[in-house]
Write an enzyme that holds these catalytic residues in place. Structure first.
Site, PDB file in Angstrom:
ATOM      1  N   GLU A 165     -14.140  10.243  -3.873  1.00 36.58           N
ATOM      2  CA  GLU A 165     -15.401  10.095  -2.467  1.00 36.58           C
ATOM      3  C   GLU A 165     -15.345  10.347  -1.519  1.00 36.58           C
ATOM      4  O   GLU A 165     -16.434  11.063  -1.003  1.00 36.58           O
ATOM      5  CB  GLU A 165     -14.658   7.867  -3.194  1.00 36.58           C
ATOM      6  CG  GLU A 165     -15.064   7.131  -4.019  1.00 36.58           C
ATOM      7  CD  GLU A 165     -13.670   7.781  -4.976  1.00 36.58           C
ATOM      8  OE1 GLU A 165     -12.991   8.512  -4.681  1.00 36.58           O
ATOM      9  OE2 GLU A 165     -13.907   7.574  -5.947  1.00 36.58           O
TER      10      GLU A 165
ATOM     11  N   GLU B 154      -1.039  11.123   4.616  1.00 37.08           N
ATOM     12  CA  GLU B 154      -2.198  11.735   4.822  1.00 37.08           C
ATOM     13  C   GLU B 154      -2.004  13.418   5.772  1.00 37.08           C
ATOM     14  O   GLU B 154      -2.422  14.205   4.842  1.00 37.08           O
ATOM     15  CB  GLU B 154      -2.953  11.338   5.758  1.00 37.08           C
ATOM     16  CG  GLU B 154      -3.307   9.691   5.114  1.00 37.08           C
ATOM     17  CD  GLU B 154      -4.029  10.137   3.351  1.00 37.08           C
ATOM     18  OE1 GLU B 154      -4.658   8.633   2.861  1.00 37.08           O
ATOM     19  OE2 GLU B 154      -4.776  10.823   3.184  1.00 37.08           O
TER      20      GLU B 154
ATOM     21  N   ASP C 269       0.926  -1.100   0.047  1.00 37.98           N
ATOM     22  CA  ASP C 269       0.606  -0.213  -0.392  1.00 37.98           C
ATOM     23  C   ASP C 269       0.901   1.212  -0.133  1.00 37.98           C
ATOM     24  O   ASP C 269       2.222   1.436  -0.269  1.00 37.98           O
ATOM     25  CB  ASP C 269      -0.759  -0.340   0.970  1.00 37.98           C
ATOM     26  CG  ASP C 269      -1.496   1.537   1.809  1.00 37.98           C
ATOM     27  OD1 ASP C 269      -2.326   1.704   0.748  1.00 37.98           O
ATOM     28  OD2 ASP C 269      -1.605   1.948   2.380  1.00 37.98           O
TER      29      ASP C 269
ATOM     30  N   ASP D 265      -0.450   4.923   0.900  1.00 37.60           N
ATOM     31  CA  ASP D 265      -0.763   6.164   1.946  1.00 37.60           C
ATOM     32  C   ASP D 265      -0.342   5.423   3.309  1.00 37.60           C
ATOM     33  O   ASP D 265      -1.489   4.690   3.613  1.00 37.60           O
ATOM     34  CB  ASP D 265      -1.485   7.326   1.828  1.00 37.60           C
ATOM     35  CG  ASP D 265      -1.481   7.517   0.015  1.00 37.60           C
ATOM     36  OD1 ASP D 265      -2.296   7.668  -1.123  1.00 37.60           O
ATOM     37  OD2 ASP D 265      -0.776   8.103   0.362  1.00 37.60           O
TER      38      ASP D 265
END
Ligand code: XBP
Ligand code: MG
Length: 257
Positions: free
Chosen positions: A56, A19, A10, A12
């Site tokens: 989103e 973040e 992954d 972030d």
């Protein structure tokens, strides 16, 4: 017993803590450029991280927080424009201020390369953001180190759906039992779990209280020889930092069950 063939990362929160001081700041700069009085504080952003995917997340914020909004004809286009601006701010931020990789990330990636273990990325973030982080924080040519960069809108459903990890496995022509996945968030863990991947979670300030029940290892980070990790859950044997041998051991334990 399936042999370890690849590590799937992954981005972030896993490769680097992007973040709070990068994505969040980029969102706020895009909002300001658009003349919106929207300010995502550290605390509010932590709540909005419940939704993976920047577009989103903006839609979630509009729907659930109902902030002051201009008249817009097409909400999807409005969000797309905001997000494109945010992505530009994010890439500019990373070009001007190198974000450090989390402990153990560079060491593990280098060890995997030396030992011929294949590398991939499976992330919700936008491909441009992966390039910015990998080239500025890992190495200018490091995008070539990853056989597959599965990112953002390449798949129909973002995390917690398994799509992005399944896409990476398919592109590498590997089975889940030949790989170990690395994640930091509840959404990411569910995505890896539902891809049947052995998963190592390295928590961070935004995710340390999330539910990772069933993850193979839950660690403070990947650790360094002079900076041992903290083990929240799982069996690391005598290891004080995560290495290729421990990754292979996680797989062999599974195939013996
Ligand atoms: C984390 C995400 C991303 C980033 C923002 O991705 O959910 O949406 O927060 O990036 P991961 P974008 O942990 O899967 O790497 O605005 O480009 O979506
Ligand atoms: Mg993450």
């Amino acid at each position: 017993m399936a042999k370890l063939e690849a590590l799937i990362f992954d981005v972030d929160g896993t490769l680097a803590n992007t973040e709070k001081d990068a994505h969040r700041v980029a969102f706020n700069r895009a909002f300001a450029d658009a003349g919106l009085a929207w300010e995502w504080s550290v605390e509010l952003y932590g709540k909005l991280l419940k939704v993976a995917g920047g577009k989103e997340r903006i839609r979630f914020y509009i729907k659930d927080w109902q902030p002051e909004m201009p008249e817009v004809e097409d909400l999807t286009e409005f969000i797309k424009g905001l997000h494109a601006s945010k992505t530009k701010h994010y890439c500019d931020l990373l070009a001007n201020e190198v974000l450090p990789l989390r402990p153990g990330v560079r060491r593990l990636i280098n060890e995997a390369r030396e030992k011929g273990i294949r590398l991939a990325i499976a992330t919700t973030t936008t491909p441009a953001n992966v390039t910015a982080l990998v080239t500025h924080s890992l190495a200018p040519d490091a995008m070539d180190w990853f056989e597959v960069i599965a990112a953002g809108d390449m798949v129909p459903q973002k995390k917690p759906a398994p799509d992005i990890f399944l896409y990476a496995l398919e592109k590498m022509n590997l089975n889940a039992d030949q790989c170990v996945a690395f994640e930091d968030s509840g959404n990411g863990w569910l995505s890896a779990r539902d891809s049947n991947l052995t998963t190592v979670v390295t928590v961070n300030n935004y995710t340390e209280n999330q539910d990772f029940t069933g993850a193979d290892l839950i660690l403070s980070n990947l650790g360094e020889p002079d900076q041992p990790f903290k083990v929240m859950s799982g069996d690391v044997g005598k290891k004080s930092y995560f290495d290729v041998e421990l990754a292979a051991d996680l797989l062999s334990r599974k195939s013996n069950t």
